[in-house]
Design an enzyme around this catalytic site. Structure first.
Site, PDB file in Angstrom:
ATOM      1  CD1 TRP A 126      -2.405  -1.741   0.070  1.00 28.81           C
ATOM      2  CD2 TRP A 126      -3.158  -1.071   2.066  1.00 28.81           C
ATOM      3  NE1 TRP A 126      -3.578  -2.419   0.316  1.00 28.81           N
ATOM      4  CE2 TRP A 126      -4.058  -2.026   1.539  1.00 28.81           C
ATOM      5  CE3 TRP A 126      -3.435  -0.514   3.316  1.00 28.81           C
ATOM      6  CZ2 TRP A 126      -5.221  -2.426   2.226  1.00 28.81           C
ATOM      7  CZ3 TRP A 126      -4.580  -0.908   3.995  1.00 28.81           C
ATOM      8  CH2 TRP A 126      -5.458  -1.857   3.448  1.00 28.81           C
ATOM      9  N   GLY A 176       1.468  -2.819  -6.330  1.00 28.08           N
ATOM     10  CA  GLY A 176       1.355  -1.546  -5.626  1.00 28.08           C
ATOM     11  C   GLY A 176      -0.018  -0.967  -5.903  1.00 28.08           C
ATOM     12  N   GLY A 177      -0.105  -0.207  -6.996  1.00 36.70           N
ATOM     13  CA  GLY A 177      -1.328   0.519  -7.347  1.00 36.70           C
ATOM     14  C   GLY A 177      -2.595  -0.325  -7.261  1.00 36.70           C
ATOM     15  CB  SER A 184       2.694  -1.789 -14.187  1.00 38.91           C
ATOM     16  OG  SER A 184       3.254  -0.517 -13.897  1.00 38.91           O
ATOM     17  CD  GLU A 241       8.270  -4.312  -6.752  1.00 40.52           C
ATOM     18  OE1 GLU A 241       7.212  -4.818  -6.365  1.00 40.52           O
ATOM     19  OE2 GLU A 241       8.581  -3.134  -6.506  1.00 40.52           O
TER      20      GLU A 241
HETATM   21  P1  PGA Z   1       2.983  -0.880  -8.958  1.00 39.59           P
HETATM   22  O1  PGA Z   1       3.996  -0.938  -7.705  1.00 39.59           O
HETATM   23  O2  PGA Z   1       2.208  -2.163  -8.968  1.00 39.59           O
HETATM   24  O3  PGA Z   1       2.107   0.324  -8.681  1.00 39.59           O
HETATM   25  O4  PGA Z   1       3.804  -0.719 -10.195  1.00 39.59           O
HETATM   26  C1  PGA Z   1       4.728  -2.081  -7.441  1.00 39.59           C
HETATM   27  C2  PGA Z   1       5.578  -1.899  -6.205  1.00 39.59           C
HETATM   28  O5  PGA Z   1       6.191  -0.841  -6.020  1.00 39.59           O
HETATM   29  O6  PGA Z   1       5.661  -2.831  -5.371  1.00 39.59           O
END
Ligand code: PGA
Length: 301
Positions: free
Chosen positions: A53, A283-284, A262, A216
């Site tokens: 988050w 993340g998002g 993403s 990542e």
């Molecule tokens: P994202 O972030 O899914 O918004 O690209 C991934 C993360 O930073 O763990």
């Protein structure tokens, strides 16, 4: 091995060498008895889903999130979901997870300091995170490296502190910037991160699944740019060979390798189809309960 089933000893039962810990008989539908073999009493995690988050969500948002998430998520305990909220909400988030989902959805911390206690104003130790109900801890997310001075050296101390002082799983984040990728140096960069962050971590901690490697690519975080599934797999191969060099082939096969950047419902299965990717870190999408639940529900093993 002799197996006692409801008080009767059965000899020479071949159960295929599996790690059977519990055997019992239950009445089958036709009135005959069915023997049930339980393997280790533990469901093996097949897929990992991190929900980072970051510095988002107040209590009202958390309430709204779980109002949707608790009913939208399909129970499947071979999928392990770990929500990483801001540290001040660890207890609160944990209290909001529906009890029916408690074996599937757990709580983790986004960062800890490697000392166990002391005069370190503003910091939280791994022990404290575990005390607040965390079972997982992130180490070295790229935003921690970018904004808060986290280095491979501090990651190494943190991983070792988590392993030595708690029973939490450490999620070690690695990944290259766009410049590094454009210069063609991403493999060496990620291998060096692994070398420096895992130095001194024992083979038994790796073999027992106490470390998850999270790849990542920094340029794919929050940008909408996704590393192609094939490129993610290429890096998992690089990670696998580095872990093999450090801990042997079996450990390299077994260690959980998670991709982040993403990720969403529409690309999750392309990513998970890759042979060496055993989960994702989102993340998002993890901020939107319906989308996060959908992504997990549609993910196929
Ligand atoms: P994202 O972030 O899914 O918004 O690209 C991934 C993360 O930073 O763990």
């Amino acid at each position: 091995m002799p197996i006692i089933v409801n008080g009767t000893t059965l000899n020479n039962v071949d159960v295929g060498g599996a790690n059977i810990q519990k055997v019992y008989a239950r009445q089958g539908e036709t009135g005959t008895y069915v023997l049930v073999f339980e393997k280790g009493g533990v469901v093996t995690v097949a897929l990992w889903f991190g929900g980072n988050w970051k510095m988002n969500n107040l209590k009202a948002n958390i309430d709204a999130f779980f109002n949707t998430f608790n009913s939208a998520l399909t129970l499947d305990e071979s999928k392990k979901v770990v929500i990483f909220p801001p540290a001040c909400y660890l207890d609160y988030v944990k209290s909001k997870i529906a009890s029916s989902l408690s074996n599937m959805v757990e709580v983790g911390i986004q960062n800890v300091f490697y000392e166990t206690k002391g005069a370190y104003t503003g910091e939280i130790s791994a022990l404290m995170a575990e005390d607040c109900g965390c079972t997982h801890a992130m180490v070295g997310h790229s935003e921690q490296r970018q904004y808060f001075g986290v280095t491979n050296e501090t990651c190494n101390k943190t991983v070792k502190s988590i392993l030595a002082n708690t029973s939490m799983t450490a999620w070690l984040f690695v990944g290259e910037t766009l410049e590094i990728r454009e210069a063609g140096n991403e493999d060496a960069y990620v291998q060096n991160e692994l070398q420096e962050c895992l130095t001194g971590v024992s083979p038994s901690d790796i073999e027992t699944g106490r470390v998850v490697i999270c790849y990542e690519p920094i340029w794919a975080i929050g940008t909408g740019l996704t590393c192609s599934a094939a490129d993610a797999q290429l890096m998992m191969d690089v990670i696998k060979s580095k872990i093999a060099e450090m801990y042997g082939d079996q450990a390299a096969q077994k260690i959980a390798k998670v991709y982040g950047g993403s990720v969403k419902a529409s690309n999750i299965n392309d990513i998970l189809m890759q042979p060496d990717i055993s989960g994702v870190s989102a993340g998002g999408v993890s901020l939107k309960a319906a989308n996060f639940a959908e992504m997990i529900n549609v993910a196929a093993e």
